[in-house]
Scaffold this motif. Structure first.
Motif, PDB file in Angstrom:
ATOM      1  N   MET A  26      11.259   6.317   3.529  1.00  0.00           N
ATOM      2  CA  MET A  26      10.135   5.550   3.061  1.00  0.00           C
ATOM      3  C   MET A  26      10.523   4.106   2.763  1.00  0.00           C
ATOM      4  N   ALA A  27      11.736   3.894   2.308  1.00  0.00           N
ATOM      5  CA  ALA A  27      12.181   2.541   2.006  1.00  0.00           C
ATOM      6  C   ALA A  27      12.249   1.699   3.268  1.00  0.00           C
ATOM      7  N   VAL A  28      12.760   2.277   4.337  1.00  0.00           N
ATOM      8  CA  VAL A  28      12.854   1.545   5.597  1.00  0.00           C
ATOM      9  C   VAL A  28      11.459   1.294   6.162  1.00  0.00           C
ATOM     10  N   ALA A  29      10.575   2.271   6.073  1.00  0.00           N
ATOM     11  CA  ALA A  29       9.205   2.090   6.554  1.00  0.00           C
ATOM     12  C   ALA A  29       8.503   0.996   5.760  1.00  0.00           C
ATOM     13  N   SER A  30       8.730   0.943   4.466  1.00  0.00           N
ATOM     14  CA  SER A  30       8.150  -0.099   3.633  1.00  0.00           C
ATOM     15  C   SER A  30       8.638  -1.470   4.070  1.00  0.00           C
ATOM     16  N   PHE A  31       9.929  -1.579   4.333  1.00  0.00           N
ATOM     17  CA  PHE A  31      10.494  -2.847   4.786  1.00  0.00           C
ATOM     18  C   PHE A  31       9.906  -3.282   6.123  1.00  0.00           C
ATOM     19  N   VAL A  32       9.839  -2.371   7.071  1.00  0.00           N
ATOM     20  CA  VAL A  32       9.330  -2.700   8.400  1.00  0.00           C
ATOM     21  C   VAL A  32       7.852  -3.074   8.344  1.00  0.00           C
ATOM     22  N   LEU A  33       7.052  -2.309   7.607  1.00  0.00           N
ATOM     23  CA  LEU A  33       5.629  -2.618   7.508  1.00  0.00           C
ATOM     24  C   LEU A  33       5.387  -3.923   6.759  1.00  0.00           C
ATOM     25  N   GLY A  34       6.186  -4.193   5.752  1.00  0.00           N
ATOM     26  CA  GLY A  34       6.056  -5.466   5.041  1.00  0.00           C
ATOM     27  C   GLY A  34       6.404  -6.641   5.921  1.00  0.00           C
ATOM     28  N   LEU A  35       7.419  -6.493   6.729  1.00  0.00           N
ATOM     29  CA  LEU A  35       7.812  -7.558   7.652  1.00  0.00           C
ATOM     30  C   LEU A  35       6.751  -7.763   8.732  1.00  0.00           C
ATOM     31  N   LEU A  36       6.249  -6.686   9.265  1.00  0.00           N
ATOM     32  CA  LEU A  36       5.204  -6.765  10.281  1.00  0.00           C
ATOM     33  C   LEU A  36       3.906  -7.319   9.690  1.00  0.00           C
ATOM     34  N   GLY A  37       3.654  -6.997   8.436  1.00  0.00           N
ATOM     35  CA  GLY A  37       2.441  -7.462   7.773  1.00  0.00           C
ATOM     36  C   GLY A  37       2.385  -8.959   7.571  1.00  0.00           C
ATOM     37  N   LEU A  38       3.514  -9.636   7.614  1.00  0.00           N
ATOM     38  CA  LEU A  38       3.489 -11.093   7.504  1.00  0.00           C
ATOM     39  C   LEU A  38       2.829 -11.728   8.725  1.00  0.00           C
ATOM     40  N   LEU A  39       2.802 -11.007   9.836  1.00  0.00           N
ATOM     41  CA  LEU A  39       2.246 -11.549  11.072  1.00  0.00           C
ATOM     42  C   LEU A  39       0.850 -11.021  11.384  1.00  0.00           C
ATOM     43  N   VAL A  40       0.636  -9.731  11.216  1.00  0.00           N
ATOM     44  CA  VAL A  40      -0.650  -9.123  11.574  1.00  0.00           C
ATOM     45  C   VAL A  40      -1.079  -8.111  10.514  1.00  0.00           C
ATOM     46  N   LEU A  41      -2.353  -7.953  10.357  1.00  0.00           N
ATOM     47  CA  LEU A  41      -2.955  -6.929   9.492  1.00  0.00           C
ATOM     48  C   LEU A  41      -2.386  -6.909   8.076  1.00  0.00           C
ATOM     49  N   ASN A  42      -2.166  -8.086   7.502  1.00  0.00           N
ATOM     50  CA  ASN A  42      -1.546  -8.107   6.179  1.00  0.00           C
ATOM     51  C   ASN A  42      -2.438  -7.516   5.098  1.00  0.00           C
ATOM     52  N   VAL A  43      -3.732  -7.482   5.305  1.00  0.00           N
ATOM     53  CA  VAL A  43      -4.617  -6.882   4.313  1.00  0.00           C
ATOM     54  C   VAL A  43      -4.417  -5.361   4.237  1.00  0.00           C
ATOM     55  N   VAL A  44      -3.947  -4.754   5.314  1.00  0.00           N
ATOM     56  CA  VAL A  44      -3.696  -3.314   5.343  1.00  0.00           C
ATOM     57  C   VAL A  44      -2.220  -3.014   5.095  1.00  0.00           C
ATOM     58  N   LEU A  45      -1.350  -3.708   5.809  1.00  0.00           N
ATOM     59  CA  LEU A  45       0.072  -3.389   5.753  1.00  0.00           C
ATOM     60  C   LEU A  45       0.734  -3.810   4.444  1.00  0.00           C
ATOM     61  N   GLY A  46       0.212  -4.837   3.789  1.00  0.00           N
ATOM     62  CA  GLY A  46       0.775  -5.273   2.513  1.00  0.00           C
ATOM     63  C   GLY A  46       0.704  -4.194   1.440  1.00  0.00           C
ATOM     64  N   PRO A  47      -0.504  -3.686   1.148  1.00  0.00           N
ATOM     65  CA  PRO A  47      -0.599  -2.621   0.145  1.00  0.00           C
ATOM     66  C   PRO A  47       0.132  -1.341   0.540  1.00  0.00           C
ATOM     67  N   VAL A  48       0.117  -0.993   1.825  1.00  0.00           N
ATOM     68  CA  VAL A  48       0.839   0.204   2.276  1.00  0.00           C
ATOM     69  C   VAL A  48       2.331   0.042   2.022  1.00  0.00           C
ATOM     70  N   SER A  49       2.843  -1.135   2.275  1.00  0.00           N
ATOM     71  CA  SER A  49       4.260  -1.410   2.053  1.00  0.00           C
ATOM     72  C   SER A  49       4.617  -1.301   0.573  1.00  0.00           C
ATOM     73  N   VAL A  50       3.763  -1.830  -0.280  1.00  0.00           N
ATOM     74  CA  VAL A  50       4.015  -1.762  -1.723  1.00  0.00           C
ATOM     75  C   VAL A  50       3.999  -0.315  -2.201  1.00  0.00           C
ATOM     76  N   VAL A  51       3.035   0.456  -1.736  1.00  0.00           N
ATOM     77  CA  VAL A  51       2.937   1.865  -2.155  1.00  0.00           C
ATOM     78  C   VAL A  51       4.138   2.661  -1.657  1.00  0.00           C
ATOM     79  N   LEU A  52       4.520   2.468  -0.406  1.00  0.00           N
ATOM     80  CA  LEU A  52       5.687   3.188   0.118  1.00  0.00           C
ATOM     81  C   LEU A  52       6.961   2.829  -0.643  1.00  0.00           C
ATOM     82  N   ALA A  53       7.114   1.563  -0.984  1.00  0.00           N
ATOM     83  CA  ALA A  53       8.293   1.148  -1.743  1.00  0.00           C
ATOM     84  C   ALA A  53       8.294   1.769  -3.129  1.00  0.00           C
TER      85      ALA A  53
END
Length: 70
Positions: free
Chosen positions: A1-28
């Motif tokens: 989950m930690a790695v998924a949070s990192f990857v989604l947070g990094l990807l969220g800086l470029l696309v779909l940050n309204v979705v990927l940002g909160p998902v990354s925080v929750v996974l972390a």
């Protein structure tokens, strides 16, 4: 989950940050709560998730709209 949070947070800086940002925080948060073996990656994922939301808020303020694009 930690790695998924990192990857989604990094990807969220470029696309779909309204979705990927909160998902990354929750996974972390879940990864840290469960005692992950990669706490640094989880903290970085959380920071990137928060950065996603900050980038979204700043872009929305600058463009005076609910969405933004590059």
């Amino acid at each position: 989950m930690a790695v998924a949070s990192f990857v989604l947070g990094l990807l969220g800086l470029l696309v779909l940050n309204v979705v990927l940002g909160p998902v990354s925080v929750v996974l972390a948060a879940v990864a840290l709560w469960r005692g992950t073996s990669r706490p640094g990656r989880a903290w970085l994922g959380m920071a990137l998730g928060v950065a996603d939301l900050v980038v979204l808020a700043v872009a929305m303020q600058l463009s005076h709209t609910v969405s933004w694009s590059l």
